[in-house]
Design a protein around this motif. Sequence first.
Motif, mmCIF file in Angstrom:
data_model
loop_
_atom_site.group_PDB
_atom_site.id
_atom_site.type_symbol
_atom_site.label_atom_id
_atom_site.label_comp_id
_atom_site.label_asym_id
_atom_site.label_seq_id
_atom_site.Cartn_x
_atom_site.Cartn_y
_atom_site.Cartn_z
ATOM 1 N N ILE A 61 -14.939 13.795 38.201
ATOM 2 C CA ILE A 61 -16.616 14.252 38.400
ATOM 3 C C ILE A 61 -17.164 12.725 37.976
ATOM 4 O O ILE A 61 -18.474 12.619 38.366
ATOM 5 C CB ILE A 61 -16.546 15.438 38.019
ATOM 6 N N TYR A 62 -16.797 12.959 36.310
ATOM 7 C CA TYR A 62 -17.818 12.065 35.336
ATOM 8 C C TYR A 62 -17.701 10.724 35.740
ATOM 9 O O TYR A 62 -18.445 9.395 35.715
ATOM 10 C CB TYR A 62 -17.338 11.908 34.024
ATOM 11 N N VAL A 63 -16.252 9.944 36.322
ATOM 12 C CA VAL A 63 -16.096 8.697 37.049
ATOM 13 C C VAL A 63 -17.242 8.839 37.984
ATOM 14 O O VAL A 63 -17.641 7.387 38.278
ATOM 15 C CB VAL A 63 -14.515 8.986 37.536
ATOM 16 N N VAL A 64 -17.121 9.387 38.862
ATOM 17 C CA VAL A 64 -17.777 9.450 40.187
ATOM 18 C C VAL A 64 -19.571 9.044 39.878
ATOM 19 O O VAL A 64 -20.283 8.819 40.353
ATOM 20 C CB VAL A 64 -17.486 10.814 41.569
ATOM 21 N N GLY A 65 -19.795 10.158 39.065
ATOM 22 C CA GLY A 65 -21.249 10.402 38.072
ATOM 23 C C GLY A 65 -21.691 9.045 37.449
ATOM 24 O O GLY A 65 -22.584 8.144 37.194
ATOM 25 N N GLY A 66 -20.809 8.897 36.958
ATOM 26 C CA GLY A 66 -20.867 6.343 36.540
ATOM 27 C C GLY A 66 -20.614 5.894 37.502
ATOM 28 O O GLY A 66 -21.682 5.135 37.013
ATOM 29 N N LEU A 67 -20.338 5.549 38.162
ATOM 30 C CA LEU A 67 -20.618 4.641 39.797
ATOM 31 C C LEU A 67 -21.704 4.959 39.991
ATOM 32 O O LEU A 67 -22.074 3.915 40.394
ATOM 33 C CB LEU A 67 -18.914 4.910 40.575
ATOM 34 N N ILE A 68 -22.306 6.440 40.662
ATOM 35 C CA ILE A 68 -23.798 6.083 41.507
ATOM 36 C C ILE A 68 -24.609 6.130 40.324
ATOM 37 O O ILE A 68 -25.423 5.060 40.873
ATOM 38 C CB ILE A 68 -23.739 7.765 41.503
ATOM 39 N N VAL A 69 -24.066 6.666 39.017
ATOM 40 C CA VAL A 69 -25.421 5.486 37.885
ATOM 41 C C VAL A 69 -25.544 3.760 37.872
ATOM 42 O O VAL A 69 -26.719 3.519 37.800
ATOM 43 C CB VAL A 69 -25.247 6.085 36.645
ATOM 44 N N LEU A 70 -24.316 3.332 37.822
ATOM 45 C CA LEU A 70 -24.248 2.238 38.519
ATOM 46 C C LEU A 70 -25.204 1.476 39.189
ATOM 47 O O LEU A 70 -25.594 0.519 39.476
ATOM 48 C CB LEU A 70 -23.105 1.521 38.214
ATOM 49 N N GLN A 71 -24.628 2.361 40.418
ATOM 50 C CA GLN A 71 -25.458 1.689 41.676
ATOM 51 C C GLN A 71 -26.719 1.677 41.765
ATOM 52 O O GLN A 71 -27.159 1.234 42.262
ATOM 53 C CB GLN A 71 -24.598 2.213 43.006
ATOM 54 N N LEU A 72 -27.105 2.454 40.915
ATOM 55 C CA LEU A 72 -29.020 3.178 41.337
ATOM 56 C C LEU A 72 -29.333 2.413 40.194
ATOM 57 O O LEU A 72 -30.796 1.397 41.199
ATOM 58 C CB LEU A 72 -29.146 3.514 40.283
ATOM 59 N N PHE A 73 -28.676 1.171 39.403
ATOM 60 C CA PHE A 73 -29.233 0.191 38.880
ATOM 61 C C PHE A 73 -28.859 -1.182 39.125
ATOM 62 O O PHE A 73 -28.754 -2.326 38.209
ATOM 63 C CB PHE A 73 -29.040 0.420 37.217
ATOM 64 N N GLY A 74 -28.332 -1.279 40.644
ATOM 65 C CA GLY A 74 -28.006 -2.146 41.402
ATOM 66 C C GLY A 74 -26.500 -3.421 40.553
ATOM 67 O O GLY A 74 -26.850 -4.360 41.058
ATOM 68 N N VAL A 75 -25.612 -2.455 39.803
ATOM 69 C CA VAL A 75 -24.803 -3.176 39.751
ATOM 70 C C VAL A 75 -23.577 -2.962 41.025
ATOM 71 O O VAL A 75 -23.858 -1.889 41.589
ATOM 72 C CB VAL A 75 -24.064 -2.509 38.171
ATOM 73 N N SER A 76 -22.989 -3.740 41.259
ATOM 74 C CA SER A 76 -22.487 -3.653 42.520
ATOM 75 C C SER A 76 -20.899 -3.135 42.160
ATOM 76 O O SER A 76 -20.293 -3.622 41.100
ATOM 77 C CB SER A 76 -21.543 -5.706 43.146
ATOM 78 N N ILE A 77 -20.597 -1.922 42.615
ATOM 79 C CA ILE A 77 -19.162 -1.552 42.513
ATOM 80 C C ILE A 77 -17.878 -1.746 42.759
ATOM 81 O O ILE A 77 -17.311 -1.346 42.232
ATOM 82 C CB ILE A 77 -19.762 0.268 42.489
ATOM 83 N N GLY A 78 -17.460 -2.485 44.019
ATOM 84 C CA GLY A 78 -16.887 -3.496 44.712
ATOM 85 C C GLY A 78 -16.340 -4.042 43.673
ATOM 86 O O GLY A 78 -15.196 -3.451 44.045
ATOM 87 N N PRO A 79 -16.425 -4.751 43.193
ATOM 88 C CA PRO A 79 -15.325 -5.572 42.250
ATOM 89 C C PRO A 79 -14.866 -4.953 40.852
ATOM 90 O O PRO A 79 -13.938 -4.628 40.649
ATOM 91 C CB PRO A 79 -15.916 -6.274 41.600
#
Length: 276
Positions: A99-117
């Motif tokens: 849950i915390y990993v998924v939440g961290g990825l969502i937060v990064l994507q909200l600030f425009g960080v590409s989570i693919g790489p």
Amino acid sequence: ITTGRTATVSQDMDLSAAVATTSSPKTSVAEKSVEKGVIERSITVDASGMALWLRVLLAALTVFVCWLIARLITFDLERTTASRAVGWSTLGTIATYAIYVVGGLIVLQLFGVSIGPLVGGLGVVLFGVMMALRDTLTNAIGGVLLAIFPYFRLNDLVQINQHVGYVKEVKPLTTTLTDLNNVEVIIPNSRVWTSDVVNMYTNGLRTHDVKIKISNRNNVGEVLRLLRRYGHQSPRVLRRPRTTAFVSSMHDFGTDITFRFAIRAQDYPGATNHVQ
């Protein structure tokens, strides 16, 4: 000649006026386009400022939702563990981290960080860690399987390989037993999952046989009568199934008698020691 020069000068003046008149719309269009660009730029700046606050708000909301879900899982696990279920702490730990990993990825994507790489890099690192910690990963998988398909519950008396004891705790990597001598035994979950497990508390009650040897000088009938009477009077021996005593074998030196009685699984082995 003077009249011709005057006409020429008047023509030049008319031409310059025409040019000025023609060029004035172009100048106004350019000024309008510049003003429009400034307005669009200001609107863009204002919109980006609003989006930043919105992103911060959504990030905070995401963190709160992840924390709330983790707390609900922890509360449910505490209630489940109180019912003697085993292995749920392992699943709870894995679910909380996920849950915390998924939440961290969502937060990064909200600030425009590409989570693919980022996900790709984490996958490579995770693969390396899994190869380095194969035994640990095997034990963790065993803990998950014990939670999904439990062999026992907390405080059950079990036999795992040569170890006999009460189940004290099932962690993500190990299972802890307390043997009959009050010695703590720690067994990896992979061995627990792949071993033969004997649970002495599964059926709620169990029967036990006590072998008694008497000499030929004793009265066999009287011994059988005393054993049956003891079975009916003992508070630890159950009335159903019925207590029996019978001759199992005879030889030159005496007679072997089997005393069979039923007890509650929770009273084993204290009741058997008492009867013996």
